[in-house]
Structure formats: C-alpha cells, structure tokens
Write a protein that holds these residues in place. Structure first.
Motif, PDB file in Angstrom:
ATOM      1  N   UNK A 252       0.973  -1.182   0.017  1.00  0.00           N
ATOM      2  CA  UNK A 252      -0.082   0.077  -0.178  1.00  0.00           C
ATOM      3  C   UNK A 252       0.997   1.234  -0.044  1.00  0.00           C
ATOM      4  N   UNK A 253       0.474   2.292   0.637  1.00  0.00           N
ATOM      5  CA  UNK A 253       1.110   3.502   0.651  1.00  0.00           C
ATOM      6  C   UNK A 253       1.939   3.485   1.994  1.00  0.00           C
ATOM      7  N   UNK A 254       3.301   3.933   1.812  1.00  0.00           N
ATOM      8  CA  UNK A 254       4.161   3.877   2.989  1.00  0.00           C
ATOM      9  C   UNK A 254       4.799   5.296   2.948  1.00  0.00           C
ATOM     10  N   UNK A 255       5.205   5.765   4.222  1.00  0.00           N
ATOM     11  CA  UNK A 255       5.908   6.873   4.192  1.00  0.00           C
ATOM     12  C   UNK A 255       7.268   6.370   3.740  1.00  0.00           C
ATOM     13  N   UNK A 256       8.150   7.312   3.115  1.00  0.00           N
ATOM     14  CA  UNK A 256       9.376   7.190   2.636  1.00  0.00           C
ATOM     15  C   UNK A 256      10.310   7.793   3.621  1.00  0.00           C
ATOM     16  N   UNK A 257      11.500   7.033   3.847  1.00  0.00           N
ATOM     17  CA  UNK A 257      12.583   7.520   4.749  1.00  0.00           C
ATOM     18  C   UNK A 257      13.175   8.816   4.289  1.00  0.00           C
ATOM     19  N   UNK A 258      13.960   9.451   5.053  1.00  0.00           N
ATOM     20  CA  UNK A 258      14.622  10.766   4.597  1.00  0.00           C
ATOM     21  C   UNK A 258      15.778  10.371   3.483  1.00  0.00           C
ATOM     22  N   UNK A 259      16.313   9.431   3.511  1.00  0.00           N
ATOM     23  CA  UNK A 259      17.427   8.562   2.680  1.00  0.00           C
ATOM     24  C   UNK A 259      16.625   8.246   1.392  1.00  0.00           C
ATOM     25  N   UNK A 260      15.538   7.668   1.483  1.00  0.00           N
ATOM     26  CA  UNK A 260      14.681   7.458   0.143  1.00  0.00           C
ATOM     27  C   UNK A 260      14.175   8.764  -0.600  1.00  0.00           C
ATOM     28  N   UNK A 261      13.954   9.672   0.155  1.00  0.00           N
ATOM     29  CA  UNK A 261      13.652  10.933  -0.408  1.00  0.00           C
ATOM     30  C   UNK A 261      14.695  11.579  -0.953  1.00  0.00           C
ATOM     31  N   UNK A 262      15.798  11.453  -0.278  1.00  0.00           N
ATOM     32  CA  UNK A 262      17.168  12.386  -0.884  1.00  0.00           C
ATOM     33  C   UNK A 262      17.377  11.458  -2.222  1.00  0.00           C
TER      34      UNK A 262
END
Length: 118
Positions: free
Chosen positions: A105-115
């Motif tokens: 489903x929809x999961x929040x991304x970690x800061x490293x994944x967002x970068x």
C-alpha cells in the motif's frame, strides 16, 4: 521644553518597538520546535492519506485533498505519477513523501529514500 518632550516620546516609542520585536523573536524561537513537530506530523498524515486515496482509491489528486482534516490547507501536495509518490510540504517547516508499493500500500518514505528520489 516641548522639543525635549517630543524627542523623549520618540525615544520611548523606539524602545517599546524594540522590546516588542525582541519578545516576538523570543516567542517564535520558543514555539519553533512545536511548530516543526506539528508540521512534520501534518505533512506525513497528508502524504499518506492522499497517496492511499490516489493510488488505492483511484481518485484524482484534487478530489483527494477533500479527505484531509480541516486546517490542513497549509500543506502543499504534489504528485510524482511515474513513481506513484505524493509529496506533502509545509513551507519552511517540513516535508514528507508517501509512495505506493505493491503488496504494502502507501508507505511513508525515509529521509534517505526521499533524498535518493530527488
């Protein structure tokens, strides 16, 4: 005599303004950690809810914004359709992203994944 009082009044006004500015800055500095925490929570909530609405519910982004709680108008939303990601930002304070992942489903991304996604 009246000239002396005029300068004195202007000087008092400057001191009052200076004190007000210092109090305003102190108040902002005191409240900033809480404002950031609430902003981070609001951004995460918005990204997750809108991601689920958009990629699980199949609705349009503009329609999904209606699902957010009142008071969330400050959160800006954007979509990266190619990666099925919703980015939520509270200007100058916080940003979060939620991504649709098959089977999860929809999961929040970690800061490293967002970068890495930038």
């Amino acid at each position: 005599m009246s000239a002396m009082y005029g300068r004195g009044s202007g000087g008092k006004v400057k001191w009052v303004l200076l004190v007000l500015v210092v109090l305003l800055i102190a108040g902002i500095a005191y409240a900033l950690p809480a404002m950031r925490a609430y902003s981070q929570t609001g951004a995460a909530y918005s990204a997750r809810v809108v991601c689920s609405c958009r990629y699980i519910g199949g609705r349009e982004l503009g329609d999904c914004e209606k699902d957010l709680e009142p008071g969330m108008e400050i959160v800006s939303l954007s979509e990266a359709a190619d990666t099925k990601r919703i980015d939520a930002t509270v200007p100058l304070l916080a940003s979060e992203s939620a991504e649709y992942r098959t089977g999860w489903g929809c999961v929040l991304m970690t800061e490293q994944e967002r970068e890495a996604a930038r």
